[in-house]
Write an enzyme that holds these catalytic residues in place. Structure first.
Site, PDB file in Angstrom:
ATOM      1  N   GLU A 144       0.826  -1.201   0.000  1.00  0.00           N
ATOM      2  CA  GLU A 144       0.000   0.000   0.000  1.00  0.00           C
ATOM      3  C   GLU A 144       0.863   1.255   0.000  1.00  0.00           C
ATOM      4  OE1 GLU A 144      -3.606  -1.816   2.794  1.00  0.00           O
ATOM      5  OE2 GLU A 144      -2.119  -0.460   3.655  1.00  0.00           O
ATOM      6  N   CYS A 145       0.587   2.149  -0.903  1.00  0.00           N
ATOM      7  CA  CYS A 145       1.194   3.480  -0.928  1.00  0.00           C
ATOM      8  C   CYS A 145       2.724   3.382  -0.872  1.00  0.00           C
ATOM      9  CB  CYS A 145       0.632   4.332   0.214  1.00  0.00           C
ATOM     10  SG  CYS A 145       0.816   6.109  -0.055  1.00  0.00           S
TER      11      CYS A 145
END
Length: 435
Positions: A325-326
């Site tokens: 994520e991210c």
């Protein structure tokens, strides 16, 4: 304490000082020896880290976009049970939600039946605060605003006008914080390393001292006191498996929802590793989680740890299951470019480049359908991905809170799922994502 004090700290607008007040109260109550539980309205994973450090307890997100109202009530009761005090920090202004009041602090206060203490930025304001307070008190009758704390107060004389305003509106003035540049939180845009650049304990103790001096903490606890609540959560115990789950957690990767980790612990054995310091993934990993964080502050260390890069690359190429994520997604790119334009090689699974140049904030709730599930999360980043040859396409269309299409991608490579969205999966079947 035979009773517990429970309240929500909100404000008229962002920037009023509710985080400062919340942190100071958490530390003040900790210093008094009270067992205090912090919560945060909304999807923020930075404020919760502050809460953790101020109180010594894990702060829990309460978000009715990311989760059902049943889940929010259940999680709240689970962590609030038998505590001496529970403090919920609101999000933005009291009534600000993703769709009018939906997702607002006011909705959380109504859902959980807890009183509200307003923080007001009193800079350049005196008796006019009465009109502001009257509106916030009376706009929505299903919530209970019980008191006010003023911030940025110039003097006792200034505060006397503000007390008059409270009296005429029928709200209790609980005190104030004076103007003091020593108790201002640095900008919390991504890129601030709160562990090293900000001496948190010193800050929290300074605010706690000011709060004990200028705010009637005893009265605050008194007007928000109620019976201790019972844990009514009926958390569905998922079948315990033999999964070995490896979670990246260090200075570079640490934006996690506490309930996501609790979910993983119900799936199997969770171990933590550092992409900065460790040489390879934990042995026999069945699932790897690379959360967001501050990889842009540790590009040299991450890039130079070639054995870890190779370990993750090999794990993915051999069909290992991984969620990124991210910042975790950026780590899987071919490279990351810093603000000065210097390029650092990374895992090189996703054939694209993440860059911190020309930073622009992208944020908001996100939802998407994938493998038969509606998944929800939140996006917050300043970096962008450059993929001129369109090497990585999205496996689904992602939408914002109002159902509008956004450009954010969900990328699938073998059994790796990656994107900018921070997923809240506590009510989902996580392993179904890999179906």
């Amino acid at each position: 304490m035979d009773k517990t004090s429970r309240f929500l700290i909100s404000a008229t607008t962002s920037g009023s000082g509710k985080t400062t007040v919340t942190l100071g109260l958490l530390r003040a109550l900790k210093n008094r020896g009270l067992n205090t539980q912090p919560f945060k309205c909304g999807p923020d994973y930075i404020d919760t880290k502050y809460h953790d450090m101020a109180s010594g307890s894990h702060s829990i997100n309460l978000d009715v976009f990311l989760a059902s109202t049943y889940h929010v009530e259940s999680v709240y009761s689970k962590y609030a049970a038998n505590k001496d005090a529970c403090i919920i920090e609101g999000v933005m202004g009291l009534y600000d939600g993703y769709n009018r009041m939906q997702g607002s602090s006011a909705q959380i206060a109504e859902l959980l039946d807890i009183p509200i203490v307003l923080v007001i930025n009193a800079k350049s304001m005196a008796y006019s605060a009465a009109a502001l307070l009257f509106g916030f008190k009376n706009f929505y009758k299903n919530i209970n605003v019980v008191g006010v704390i003023f911030n940025f107060v110039a003097s006792e004389s200034h505060y006397s006008y503000l007390k008059d305003a409270c009296e005429d509106v029928g709200l209790e003035a609980l005190g104030y914080l004076p103007k003091d540049t020593n108790v201002e939180i640095p900008s919390r845009h991504l890129g601030l390393n709160i562990e090293k650049e900000f001496i948190f304990d010193e800050f929290a103790n300074k605010v706690a001292t000011l709060i004990e001096k200028h705010i009637n903490v005893d009265r605050l606890l008194e007007i928000t006191a109620t019976h201790k609540i019972t844990d009514v959560s009926k958390e569905e115990e998922k079948a315990k498996s033999n999964l070995n789950i490896a979670v990246a957690y260090d200075e570079a990767f640490n934006f996690v929802y506490h309930e996501n980790i609790e979910y993983l612990k119900r799936l199997g054995k969770v171990s933590f590793f550092s992409p900065i310091k460790d040489k390879e993934l934990p042995l026999n990993s069945d699932l790897v989680y690379l959360p967001g964080g501050y990889p842009e502050l540790y590009l040299s260390e991450l890039s130079n740890n070639t054995s870890m890069l190779e370990s993750i690359r090999s794990y993915i190429e051999n069909d290992g299951k991984l969620i990124a994520e991210c910042g975790g997604m950026m780590y899987l790119c071919s490279s990351i470019v810093d603000k000065e334009g210097i390029e650092y090689p990374m895992v090189n699974i996703l054939k694209q480049t993440a860059t911190m140049q020309y930073m622009k904030l992208e944020l908001g709730y996100r939802s998407f359908n994938y493998n038969g599930q509606c998944i929800k999360g939140h996006e917050f980043h300043y970096s962008k991905v450059e993929d001129p040859e369109n090497n990585t396409s999205s496996v689904t269309q992602i939408h914002n809170a109002k159902g509008m299409e956004v450009d954010t991608k969900l990328i699938r490579y073998k059994n790796t799922i990656a994107g900018y969205t921070h997923i809240y999966w506590s009510e989902s079947d996580l392993m179904k994502l890999f179906g």
